[in-house]
Write a protein that holds these residues in place. Structure first.
Motif, PDB file in Angstrom:
ATOM      1  N   HIS A  16       2.353  -0.598  15.015  1.00  0.00           N
ATOM      2  CA  HIS A  16       1.861   0.086  14.057  1.00  0.00           C
ATOM      3  C   HIS A  16       1.767   1.690  14.354  1.00  0.00           C
ATOM      4  O   HIS A  16       1.890   2.410  13.461  1.00  0.00           O
ATOM      5  CB  HIS A  16       0.603  -0.447  13.625  1.00  0.00           C
ATOM      6  CG  HIS A  16      -0.032   0.223  12.143  1.00  0.00           C
ATOM      7  ND1 HIS A  16      -0.815   1.222  12.290  1.00  0.00           N
ATOM      8  CD2 HIS A  16       0.434   0.197  10.686  1.00  0.00           C
ATOM      9  CE1 HIS A  16      -1.058   1.525  11.069  1.00  0.00           C
ATOM     10  NE2 HIS A  16      -0.223   1.076  10.254  1.00  0.00           N
ATOM     11  N   GLN A  27      12.351  -3.429  14.100  1.00  0.00           N
ATOM     12  CA  GLN A  27      11.659  -4.356  12.975  1.00  0.00           C
ATOM     13  C   GLN A  27      12.488  -5.774  13.007  1.00  0.00           C
ATOM     14  O   GLN A  27      14.003  -5.658  13.027  1.00  0.00           O
ATOM     15  CB  GLN A  27      11.563  -3.751  11.550  1.00  0.00           C
ATOM     16  CG  GLN A  27      10.805  -2.463  11.620  1.00  0.00           C
ATOM     17  CD  GLN A  27      10.871  -2.183   9.975  1.00  0.00           C
ATOM     18  OE1 GLN A  27      11.216  -2.751   9.124  1.00  0.00           O
ATOM     19  NE2 GLN A  27      10.032  -1.110  10.052  1.00  0.00           N
ATOM     20  N   TRP A  36      -1.593  -2.430   8.180  1.00  0.00           N
ATOM     21  CA  TRP A  36      -2.484  -2.667   6.742  1.00  0.00           C
ATOM     22  C   TRP A  36      -1.471  -2.865   5.816  1.00  0.00           C
ATOM     23  O   TRP A  36      -0.419  -2.317   5.730  1.00  0.00           O
ATOM     24  CB  TRP A  36      -3.232  -1.333   6.390  1.00  0.00           C
ATOM     25  CG  TRP A  36      -4.336  -1.485   7.563  1.00  0.00           C
ATOM     26  CD1 TRP A  36      -5.773  -1.642   7.384  1.00  0.00           C
ATOM     27  CD2 TRP A  36      -4.059  -0.583   8.802  1.00  0.00           C
ATOM     28  NE1 TRP A  36      -6.342  -1.369   8.216  1.00  0.00           N
ATOM     29  CE2 TRP A  36      -5.724  -0.583   9.299  1.00  0.00           C
ATOM     30  CE3 TRP A  36      -3.338   0.217   9.389  1.00  0.00           C
ATOM     31  CZ2 TRP A  36      -6.110  -0.124  10.423  1.00  0.00           C
ATOM     32  CZ3 TRP A  36      -3.771   0.585  10.574  1.00  0.00           C
ATOM     33  CH2 TRP A  36      -5.070   0.612  11.148  1.00  0.00           C
ATOM     34  N   TYR A  37      -1.779  -4.097   4.978  1.00  0.00           N
ATOM     35  CA  TYR A  37      -0.781  -4.611   4.136  1.00  0.00           C
ATOM     36  C   TYR A  37      -1.431  -4.686   2.649  1.00  0.00           C
ATOM     37  O   TYR A  37      -2.723  -4.773   2.555  1.00  0.00           O
ATOM     38  CB  TYR A  37      -0.199  -5.733   4.553  1.00  0.00           C
ATOM     39  CG  TYR A  37       0.544  -5.750   5.784  1.00  0.00           C
ATOM     40  CD1 TYR A  37       2.059  -5.434   5.903  1.00  0.00           C
ATOM     41  CD2 TYR A  37      -0.113  -6.005   7.055  1.00  0.00           C
ATOM     42  CE1 TYR A  37       2.474  -5.268   7.024  1.00  0.00           C
ATOM     43  CE2 TYR A  37       0.606  -5.866   8.242  1.00  0.00           C
ATOM     44  CZ  TYR A  37       1.905  -5.417   8.237  1.00  0.00           C
ATOM     45  OH  TYR A  37       2.591  -5.345   9.402  1.00  0.00           O
ATOM     46  N   LYS A  38      -0.859  -4.741   1.687  1.00  0.00           N
ATOM     47  CA  LYS A  38      -1.389  -4.928   0.541  1.00  0.00           C
ATOM     48  C   LYS A  38      -0.534  -6.120  -0.357  1.00  0.00           C
ATOM     49  O   LYS A  38       0.735  -6.242  -0.124  1.00  0.00           O
ATOM     50  CB  LYS A  38      -1.571  -3.915  -0.548  1.00  0.00           C
ATOM     51  CG  LYS A  38      -0.218  -3.030  -0.975  1.00  0.00           C
ATOM     52  CD  LYS A  38      -0.365  -1.970  -1.669  1.00  0.00           C
ATOM     53  CE  LYS A  38       0.853  -1.287  -1.700  1.00  0.00           C
ATOM     54  NZ  LYS A  38       0.907  -0.081  -2.803  1.00  0.00           N
ATOM     55  N   ALA A  39      -1.144  -6.953  -1.295  1.00  0.00           N
ATOM     56  CA  ALA A  39      -0.609  -7.881  -2.007  1.00  0.00           C
ATOM     57  C   ALA A  39      -1.104  -8.078  -3.496  1.00  0.00           C
ATOM     58  O   ALA A  39      -1.949  -7.579  -3.488  1.00  0.00           O
ATOM     59  CB  ALA A  39      -0.560  -9.200  -1.311  1.00  0.00           C
ATOM     60  N   TRP A  47      -3.817  -4.523  -6.795  1.00  0.00           N
ATOM     61  CA  TRP A  47      -3.539  -4.841  -5.437  1.00  0.00           C
ATOM     62  C   TRP A  47      -4.751  -5.188  -4.790  1.00  0.00           C
ATOM     63  O   TRP A  47      -5.706  -4.633  -4.819  1.00  0.00           O
ATOM     64  CB  TRP A  47      -2.904  -3.530  -4.852  1.00  0.00           C
ATOM     65  CG  TRP A  47      -1.249  -3.001  -5.272  1.00  0.00           C
ATOM     66  CD1 TRP A  47      -1.066  -2.128  -6.179  1.00  0.00           C
ATOM     67  CD2 TRP A  47      -0.399  -3.705  -4.888  1.00  0.00           C
ATOM     68  NE1 TRP A  47       0.208  -1.976  -6.282  1.00  0.00           N
ATOM     69  CE2 TRP A  47       0.687  -3.065  -5.561  1.00  0.00           C
ATOM     70  CE3 TRP A  47       0.029  -4.791  -4.072  1.00  0.00           C
ATOM     71  CZ2 TRP A  47       2.082  -3.359  -5.435  1.00  0.00           C
ATOM     72  CZ3 TRP A  47       1.414  -5.085  -3.655  1.00  0.00           C
ATOM     73  CH2 TRP A  47       2.504  -4.413  -4.310  1.00  0.00           C
ATOM     74  N   SER A  49      -6.178  -6.111  -0.484  1.00  0.00           N
ATOM     75  CA  SER A  49      -5.820  -6.151   1.180  1.00  0.00           C
ATOM     76  C   SER A  49      -5.348  -7.604   1.555  1.00  0.00           C
ATOM     77  O   SER A  49      -5.730  -8.503   1.007  1.00  0.00           O
ATOM     78  CB  SER A  49      -6.987  -5.484   1.771  1.00  0.00           C
ATOM     79  OG  SER A  49      -8.200  -6.491   1.807  1.00  0.00           O
TER      80      SER A  49
END
Length: 51
Positions: A16, A27, A36-39, A47, A49
């Motif tokens: 990261h 990758q 850090w991701y969002k969904a 959105w 976390s």
């Protein structure tokens, strides 16, 4: 038998940190990376976390 050791934060976030620095690390599909991701919980929802 050897006891497993926890991964240090420096090692876990190396991918990261390199990505944010613009170094374009490799990758691979199916290889999760720390970061850090969002969904969305539902289609069109807000959105949130994600881990």
């Amino acid at each position: 038998m050897l006891m497993r050791q926890p991964t240090t934060a420096r090692v876990a976030y190396a991918w990261h940190r390199d990505y944010v620095a613009g170094l374009c690390p490799e990758q691979h599909d199916g290889d999760p990376q720390c970061g850090w991701y969002k969904a969305r919980l539902i289609s069109g929802g807000p959105w949130v976390s994600a881990r």
